[in-house]
Design an enzyme around this catalytic site. Structure first.
Site, PDB file in Angstrom:
ATOM      1  N   SER A  30      32.635  42.133  28.792  1.00  0.00           N
ATOM      2  CA  SER A  30      33.797  42.093  29.674  1.00  0.00           C
ATOM      3  C   SER A  30      33.902  40.739  30.344  1.00  0.00           C
ATOM      4  O   SER A  30      32.892  40.103  30.641  1.00  0.00           O
ATOM      5  CB  SER A  30      33.704  43.165  30.762  1.00  0.00           C
ATOM      6  OG  SER A  30      34.827  43.041  31.626  1.00  0.00           O
ATOM      7  N   LYS A  40      31.309  50.536  28.705  1.00  0.00           N
ATOM      8  CA  LYS A  40      32.405  49.551  28.726  1.00  0.00           C
ATOM      9  C   LYS A  40      33.766  50.261  28.674  1.00  0.00           C
ATOM     10  O   LYS A  40      34.731  49.839  29.318  1.00  0.00           O
ATOM     11  CB  LYS A  40      32.268  48.575  27.554  1.00  0.00           C
ATOM     12  CG  LYS A  40      33.462  47.626  27.354  1.00  0.00           C
ATOM     13  CD  LYS A  40      33.698  46.743  28.564  1.00  0.00           C
ATOM     14  CE  LYS A  40      34.681  45.602  28.416  1.00  0.00           C
ATOM     15  NZ  LYS A  40      35.892  45.731  27.723  1.00  0.00           N
ATOM     16  N   GLU A  49      39.290  49.869  35.098  1.00  0.00           N
ATOM     17  CA  GLU A  49      40.149  48.661  35.139  1.00  0.00           C
ATOM     18  C   GLU A  49      41.636  49.069  35.118  1.00  0.00           C
ATOM     19  O   GLU A  49      42.437  48.567  35.911  1.00  0.00           O
ATOM     20  CB  GLU A  49      39.791  47.798  33.927  1.00  0.00           C
ATOM     21  CG  GLU A  49      40.648  46.576  33.697  1.00  0.00           C
ATOM     22  CD  GLU A  49      40.249  45.876  32.377  1.00  0.00           C
ATOM     23  OE1 GLU A  49      39.081  45.497  32.209  1.00  0.00           O
ATOM     24  OE2 GLU A  49      41.132  45.727  31.502  1.00  0.00           O
ATOM     25  N   TYR A  50      41.983  49.990  34.218  1.00  0.00           N
ATOM     26  CA  TYR A  50      43.378  50.460  34.139  1.00  0.00           C
ATOM     27  C   TYR A  50      43.811  51.025  35.490  1.00  0.00           C
ATOM     28  O   TYR A  50      44.896  50.744  35.987  1.00  0.00           O
ATOM     29  CB  TYR A  50      43.515  51.573  33.096  1.00  0.00           C
ATOM     30  CG  TYR A  50      43.780  51.162  31.661  1.00  0.00           C
ATOM     31  CD1 TYR A  50      42.999  50.207  31.028  1.00  0.00           C
ATOM     32  CD2 TYR A  50      44.788  51.770  30.921  1.00  0.00           C
ATOM     33  CE1 TYR A  50      43.220  49.871  29.701  1.00  0.00           C
ATOM     34  CE2 TYR A  50      45.028  51.438  29.592  1.00  0.00           C
ATOM     35  CZ  TYR A  50      44.237  50.490  28.983  1.00  0.00           C
ATOM     36  OH  TYR A  50      44.456  50.167  27.662  1.00  0.00           O
ATOM     37  N   HIS A  76      34.386  51.353  32.043  1.00  0.00           N
ATOM     38  CA  HIS A  76      34.753  50.137  32.799  1.00  0.00           C
ATOM     39  C   HIS A  76      36.247  49.880  32.619  1.00  0.00           C
ATOM     40  O   HIS A  76      36.979  49.607  33.573  1.00  0.00           O
ATOM     41  CB  HIS A  76      33.918  48.958  32.291  1.00  0.00           C
ATOM     42  CG  HIS A  76      34.448  47.602  32.684  1.00  0.00           C
ATOM     43  ND1 HIS A  76      35.550  47.018  32.078  1.00  0.00           N
ATOM     44  CD2 HIS A  76      34.038  46.713  33.623  1.00  0.00           C
ATOM     45  CE1 HIS A  76      35.783  45.848  32.628  1.00  0.00           C
ATOM     46  NE2 HIS A  76      34.881  45.628  33.569  1.00  0.00           N
ATOM     47  N   ASN A  77      36.709  49.960  31.381  1.00  0.00           N
ATOM     48  CA  ASN A  77      38.123  49.685  31.120  1.00  0.00           C
ATOM     49  C   ASN A  77      39.031  50.760  31.709  1.00  0.00           C
ATOM     50  O   ASN A  77      40.122  50.459  32.185  1.00  0.00           O
ATOM     51  CB  ASN A  77      38.376  49.547  29.616  1.00  0.00           C
ATOM     52  CG  ASN A  77      37.996  48.169  29.110  1.00  0.00           C
ATOM     53  OD1 ASN A  77      37.123  47.518  29.680  1.00  0.00           O
ATOM     54  ND2 ASN A  77      38.627  47.714  28.053  1.00  0.00           N
ATOM     55  N   LEU A 117      36.071  33.961  15.155  1.00  0.00           N
ATOM     56  CA  LEU A 117      36.201  32.873  16.140  1.00  0.00           C
ATOM     57  C   LEU A 117      37.566  32.906  16.827  1.00  0.00           C
ATOM     58  O   LEU A 117      38.202  31.874  17.036  1.00  0.00           O
ATOM     59  CB  LEU A 117      35.933  31.523  15.456  1.00  0.00           C
ATOM     60  CG  LEU A 117      34.533  31.426  14.831  1.00  0.00           C
ATOM     61  CD1 LEU A 117      34.405  30.185  13.959  1.00  0.00           C
ATOM     62  CD2 LEU A 117      33.447  31.428  15.906  1.00  0.00           C
TER      63      LEU A 117
HETATM   64  C1  6PG Z   1      37.481  43.070  29.731  1.00  0.00           C
HETATM   65  C2  6PG Z   1      38.810  43.628  29.375  1.00  0.00           C
HETATM   66  C3  6PG Z   1      39.093  43.387  27.938  1.00  0.00           C
HETATM   67  C4  6PG Z   1      40.550  43.507  27.580  1.00  0.00           C
HETATM   68  C5  6PG Z   1      41.058  44.885  27.660  1.00  0.00           C
HETATM   69  C6  6PG Z   1      42.536  44.880  27.890  1.00  0.00           C
HETATM   70  O1  6PG Z   1      36.703  43.826  30.264  1.00  0.00           O
HETATM   71  O2  6PG Z   1      37.260  41.891  29.487  1.00  0.00           O
HETATM   72  O3  6PG Z   1      38.832  44.986  29.624  1.00  0.00           O
HETATM   73  O4  6PG Z   1      38.235  44.211  27.219  1.00  0.00           O
HETATM   74  O5  6PG Z   1      41.293  42.676  28.396  1.00  0.00           O
HETATM   75  O6  6PG Z   1      40.783  45.475  26.428  1.00  0.00           O
HETATM   76  O7  6PG Z   1      42.971  46.081  27.514  1.00  0.00           O
HETATM   77  P1  6PG Z   1      44.463  46.494  27.408  1.00  0.00           P
HETATM   78  O8  6PG Z   1      45.132  45.547  26.454  1.00  0.00           O
HETATM   79  O9  6PG Z   1      44.385  47.883  26.890  1.00  0.00           O
HETATM   80  O10 6PG Z   1      45.038  46.366  28.786  1.00  0.00           O
END
Ligand code: 6PG
Length: 512
Positions: A143, A215, A222-223, A218-219, A15
């Protein structure tokens, strides 16, 4: 804490921020939740939050929708059978720790355990096999951060279809929703009043591990997307001399056009925020050392392992690594010369801002192309039938990389589900061809003014590499053959025929 004899629909274990918010989201969607955490305070906090929200927003409800449990046995005995359990614990050993404890506590073979953490996809593949006899191990990458978990995340489930058919209704209810006509997110952040209309941002991704792989990519995207925006900020502030809040204004404007995205929106907000302590722009008081938990690294490693170029994603991971070497950067800033030219002295600022907008858009498309191609190559390797139009669709709302242009990606894959590279899609080929000169100007200006833009420039190198029908790998093959007799193919002979030149003796050509 158990309410006598009432059985609950789903158990939530863990939680923390994500687990608590997922539990509240599920409860808002009329499912009864039993919740457990090793930390008793977190159980109490979740139960208290549900009570507060119920009293404030759902006055007609008198009965608690979330039951706090003291241990796993109590949790299991509170649930309707066959049970559904959602794990929200840190990736790695804690996932196995909970699975082992569930076995000890008497979990049954037709129960489902859903791992919602950012687990390494290969661990998920292994776990499905190793827990197979004890229960259905299912995974669902999530995400959207805290707000997404609470009011609608993007959900990437994978594993057994039998398990999926049982959890699908809950997943569709709690996922973010997209307006069917516009493809835009339907956002409502009100406890007790979940969005029930529109298209849910969840779809069955495929066999075990595929959801976590998707996912992970996706990340990785995102980076890269975050770093691209940071580089644009760096160019506008260091290069053009705009203040943080002026850059925020530029980003706000860009967010109204083709760059519209959640990351652009929050970046503008961050840039315009004043520091509560000093009143300076907060961004200037935040230390420039980036953290990371590893999913971007996993994406870059996977791309290297499978031989699928994702240079912009890898550069984004490196950019975070360079940022952490602050002391070294401080020392070298005094030792190494930069260009004597100044970006601001010769430029038409507004024209440059417009060119940079185009550069950022092109770089973004390039990095999505890298991510989608990576997923396609891994899918082929694993025998997964990934539906990229569906994947782009469920990223249109709820997740961190949600962006208007995901609608164009969706359409591109709807038109051609076998599309090898997004750059081949008509829409993107045309847009990038039209904007690429501005991309080059932005990169050249950055180089000439000494502002590092590893992602914007690597994305351009990716674009240029893929539009080059000839690359200098011919010389490279010559080099390899020269020192290691590694052989080469010829342009005028059938593919697969290998040749070697006797470089160190008579220089005769041999067909092998
Ligand atoms: C999401 C994000 C989430 C998280 C990342 C951050 O999709 O909601 O990606 O999974 O914020 O893991 O990753 P870092 O700490 O590596 O930037």
């Amino acid at each position: 804490m158990n309410n006598q004899n009432q059985l609950y629909d789903i158990g939530v274990i863990g939680l923390g921020v994500m687990g608590k918010n997922l539990a509240l989201n599920i409860a808002d969607n009329q499912y009864r939740v039993a919740a457990f955490d090793l930390d008793e305070l977190k159980v109490k906090e979740t139960v208290r939050q549900e009570e507060l929200e119920r009293k404030q927003y759902l006055k007609h409800l008198t009965q608690a929708r979330i039951l706090g449990c003291n241990n796993l046995s109590e949790l299991l005995s509170s649930l309707e059978k066959p049970r559904i359990l959602l794990l929200s614990v840190p990736a790695g050993a804690p996932v196995d720790g909970v699975c082992e404890s569930l076995i000890e506590a008497g979990i049954e073979s037709d129960d489902i355990v859903i791992d919602t953490g950012n687990s390494l996809w290969t661990d998920t593949v292994d776990r499905e096999l190793s827990y197979n006899q004890d229960f259905h191990f299912f995974s669902c990458a999530v995400s959207g951060g805290e707000v997404g978990a609470r009011f609608g995340p993007s959900l990437m489930p994978s594993g057994s279809l039998t398990a999926w058919s049982r959890i699908e209704p809950i997943w569709q209810a709690i996922a973010a929703k997209v307006d069917t006509k516009t493809g835009l997110p339907i956002e409502r952040f009100e406890p007790g009043n979940p969005v029930t209309e529109g298209e849910p941002c969840t779809t069955y991704i495929g066999p075990a591990g595929s959801g976590h792989y998707v996912k992970m990519v996706h990340n990785g995207i995102e980076y890269a997307d975050m770093q691209l925006i940071c580089e644009a900020y760096h160019l506008l502030s260091q290069g053009l001399g705009l203040s943080a809040s002026e850059v925020g204004d530029v980003f706000e404007r860009w967010n109204k056009g083709s760059l519209n995205s959640y990351l652009m929106e929050i970046s503008a907000d961050v840039l315009k925020q004043a520091d509560p302590l000093t009143a300076a722009p907060l961004v200037e008081m935040i230390l420039d050392k980036a953290g990371q938990k590893g999913t971007g690294l996993w994406t870059a490693v996977s791309s290297l392992q499978i031989g699928c170029p994702a240079p912009t994603i890898a550069e984004a991971v490196y950019a975070r690594a360079v940022s952490t070497q602050k002391t070294q950067r401080q020392q070298l800033s005094k030792l190494l010369a930069g260009p004597s030219l100044s970006l601001s002295s010769e430029l038409d600022k507004q024209a440059f801002i417009d060119q940079l907008e185009h550069a950022l858009y092109c770089a973004k498309v390039s990095c999505y192309a890298q991510g989608f191609q990576l997923m396609a190559m891994q899918a082929k390797e694993m025998g997964w039938q990934l539906d990229f139009a569906e994947i782009a669709k469920i990223w249109r709302a709820g997740c961190i990389i949600r962006a208007t242009f995901l609608q164009s990606i969706t359409q591109a894959y709807q038109q051609d589900s076998e599309l090898e590279n997004l750059l081949m899609a008509d829409v993107f080929a045309k847009q990038l061809s039209a904007k690429q000169d501005d991309w080059r100007i932005a990169v050249s200006q950055a180089v000439m003014s000494g502002v590092p833009v590893p992602c914007i420039s690597s994305a351009l190198a990716y674009y240029d590499s893929y539009r080059s029908s000839v690359l200098p790998a011919n010389l490279l093959q010559g080099q390899r053959d020269y020192f290691g007799a590694h052989t080469f193919e010829r342009t005028d002979k059938p593919a697969g025929e290998k040749y070697h030149l006797n470089w160190s003796s008579d220089r005769k050509l041999n067909k092998l």
